[in-house]
Design a protein around this motif. Sequence first.
Motif, PDB file in Angstrom:
ATOM      1  N   ARG A 184     -23.833  13.937   8.897  1.00  0.00           N
ATOM      2  CA  ARG A 184     -22.555  13.228   9.016  1.00  0.00           C
ATOM      3  C   ARG A 184     -22.230  12.459   7.732  1.00  0.00           C
ATOM      4  O   ARG A 184     -21.108  12.469   7.253  1.00  0.00           O
ATOM      5  CB  ARG A 184     -22.591  12.276  10.207  1.00  0.00           C
ATOM      6  N   ALA A 185     -23.232  11.783   7.186  1.00  0.00           N
ATOM      7  CA  ALA A 185     -23.021  11.009   5.964  1.00  0.00           C
ATOM      8  C   ALA A 185     -22.638  11.923   4.798  1.00  0.00           C
ATOM      9  O   ALA A 185     -21.771  11.584   3.991  1.00  0.00           O
ATOM     10  CB  ALA A 185     -24.276  10.206   5.618  1.00  0.00           C
ATOM     11  N   VAL A 210     -19.530  12.243   1.848  1.00  0.00           N
ATOM     12  CA  VAL A 210     -19.485  12.745   0.474  1.00  0.00           C
ATOM     13  C   VAL A 210     -18.448  13.863   0.326  1.00  0.00           C
ATOM     14  O   VAL A 210     -17.600  13.808  -0.561  1.00  0.00           O
ATOM     15  CB  VAL A 210     -20.875  13.239   0.016  1.00  0.00           C
ATOM     16  N   LEU A 211     -18.520  14.874   1.189  1.00  0.00           N
ATOM     17  CA  LEU A 211     -17.596  15.999   1.059  1.00  0.00           C
ATOM     18  C   LEU A 211     -16.200  15.688   1.603  1.00  0.00           C
ATOM     19  O   LEU A 211     -15.245  16.379   1.269  1.00  0.00           O
ATOM     20  CB  LEU A 211     -18.158  17.242   1.753  1.00  0.00           C
ATOM     21  N   GLY A 212     -16.090  14.671   2.451  1.00  0.00           N
ATOM     22  CA  GLY A 212     -14.779  14.291   2.981  1.00  0.00           C
ATOM     23  C   GLY A 212     -14.292  15.146   4.128  1.00  0.00           C
ATOM     24  O   GLY A 212     -13.097  15.180   4.424  1.00  0.00           O
ATOM     25  N   CYS A 213     -15.202  15.831   4.813  1.00  0.00           N
ATOM     26  CA  CYS A 213     -14.829  16.682   5.950  1.00  0.00           C
ATOM     27  C   CYS A 213     -14.610  15.820   7.193  1.00  0.00           C
ATOM     28  O   CYS A 213     -15.360  14.879   7.448  1.00  0.00           O
ATOM     29  CB  CYS A 213     -15.935  17.708   6.220  1.00  0.00           C
ATOM     30  N   LEU A 245     -13.618  17.170  -5.887  1.00  0.00           N
ATOM     31  CA  LEU A 245     -14.886  17.263  -5.157  1.00  0.00           C
ATOM     32  C   LEU A 245     -16.068  17.093  -6.107  1.00  0.00           C
ATOM     33  O   LEU A 245     -17.045  16.411  -5.771  1.00  0.00           O
ATOM     34  CB  LEU A 245     -14.974  18.595  -4.413  1.00  0.00           C
ATOM     35  N   GLN A 246     -15.996  17.656  -7.291  1.00  0.00           N
ATOM     36  CA  GLN A 246     -17.050  17.477  -8.281  1.00  0.00           C
ATOM     37  C   GLN A 246     -17.259  15.988  -8.559  1.00  0.00           C
ATOM     38  O   GLN A 246     -18.400  15.519  -8.599  1.00  0.00           O
ATOM     39  CB  GLN A 246     -16.707  18.203  -9.574  1.00  0.00           C
ATOM     40  N   ALA A 247     -16.180  15.255  -8.710  1.00  0.00           N
ATOM     41  CA  ALA A 247     -16.286  13.811  -8.984  1.00  0.00           C
ATOM     42  C   ALA A 247     -16.951  13.077  -7.823  1.00  0.00           C
ATOM     43  O   ALA A 247     -17.788  12.194  -8.038  1.00  0.00           O
ATOM     44  CB  ALA A 247     -14.899  13.233  -9.270  1.00  0.00           C
ATOM     45  N   ARG A 248     -16.604  13.445  -6.579  1.00  0.00           N
ATOM     46  CA  ARG A 248     -17.234  12.802  -5.412  1.00  0.00           C
ATOM     47  C   ARG A 248     -18.729  13.112  -5.365  1.00  0.00           C
ATOM     48  O   ARG A 248     -19.551  12.241  -5.058  1.00  0.00           O
ATOM     49  CB  ARG A 248     -16.550  13.245  -4.112  1.00  0.00           C
ATOM     50  N   LEU A 249     -19.086  14.358  -5.653  1.00  0.00           N
ATOM     51  CA  LEU A 249     -20.498  14.750  -5.645  1.00  0.00           C
ATOM     52  C   LEU A 249     -21.270  14.022  -6.744  1.00  0.00           C
ATOM     53  O   LEU A 249     -22.398  13.565  -6.528  1.00  0.00           O
ATOM     54  CB  LEU A 249     -20.629  16.264  -5.795  1.00  0.00           C
ATOM     55  N   GLU A 250     -20.675  13.907  -7.917  1.00  0.00           N
ATOM     56  CA  GLU A 250     -21.343  13.183  -8.997  1.00  0.00           C
ATOM     57  C   GLU A 250     -21.484  11.703  -8.668  1.00  0.00           C
ATOM     58  O   GLU A 250     -22.521  11.101  -8.943  1.00  0.00           O
ATOM     59  CB  GLU A 250     -20.597  13.393 -10.310  1.00  0.00           C
ATOM     60  N   ALA A 251     -20.471  11.104  -8.050  1.00  0.00           N
ATOM     61  CA  ALA A 251     -20.533   9.690  -7.663  1.00  0.00           C
ATOM     62  C   ALA A 251     -21.633   9.452  -6.634  1.00  0.00           C
ATOM     63  O   ALA A 251     -22.201   8.360  -6.561  1.00  0.00           O
ATOM     64  CB  ALA A 251     -19.180   9.229  -7.120  1.00  0.00           C
ATOM     65  N   ALA A 252     -21.956  10.488  -5.846  1.00  0.00           N
ATOM     66  CA  ALA A 252     -23.009  10.390  -4.830  1.00  0.00           C
ATOM     67  C   ALA A 252     -24.377  10.774  -5.400  1.00  0.00           C
ATOM     68  O   ALA A 252     -25.340  10.921  -4.645  1.00  0.00           O
ATOM     69  CB  ALA A 252     -22.663  11.278  -3.638  1.00  0.00           C
ATOM     70  N   ASP A 253     -24.453  10.967  -6.717  1.00  0.00           N
ATOM     71  CA  ASP A 253     -25.711  11.353  -7.384  1.00  0.00           C
ATOM     72  C   ASP A 253     -26.309  12.631  -6.805  1.00  0.00           C
ATOM     73  O   ASP A 253     -27.520  12.736  -6.600  1.00  0.00           O
ATOM     74  CB  ASP A 253     -26.743  10.219  -7.330  1.00  0.00           C
TER      75      ASP A 253
END
Length: 137
Positions: free
Chosen positions: A18-19, A24-27, A84-92
């Motif tokens: 869920r997290a 992270v992915l925004g689904c 999405l790349q930016a969100r994934l990078e922000a989530a390390d």
Amino acid sequence: MLTPFHLAYHVTDLDAARAFYGGVLGCVEGRSTETWVDFDFFGHQISLHKGTPFATSNTGKVGDHMVPMPHLGLVLGYDDWLSLQARLEAADTEWVLAPSVRFEGDPGEQWTMFFRDPSGNPIEIKGFKDLSGVFKG
């Protein structure tokens, strides 16, 4: 006419799923029980069931890279891919294959990134500046 696909697979921890998928992915989360949860995966339905994830191995040769097989994939427009790349990078996010371009200058030019969800399930996200190139070689 494109229609949504449905894919069900195992995850080890529904809260971690869920997290990741929601946070992270925004689904958007859909229906759920104590043993599974549905997500709107960019217009498609994925059902994550508590269990042992499928086995994968790096046996898919794409260009100079060996990528995990099997894997879940998604095609996005380039601007959505960048977001999405930016969100994934922000989530390390740890990359299996860091964001890069493939087939540059060809009709099928695409940006790609490979990563794994918290249960180890591999996911590839492709980005196309011109979505009409998805099936061009």
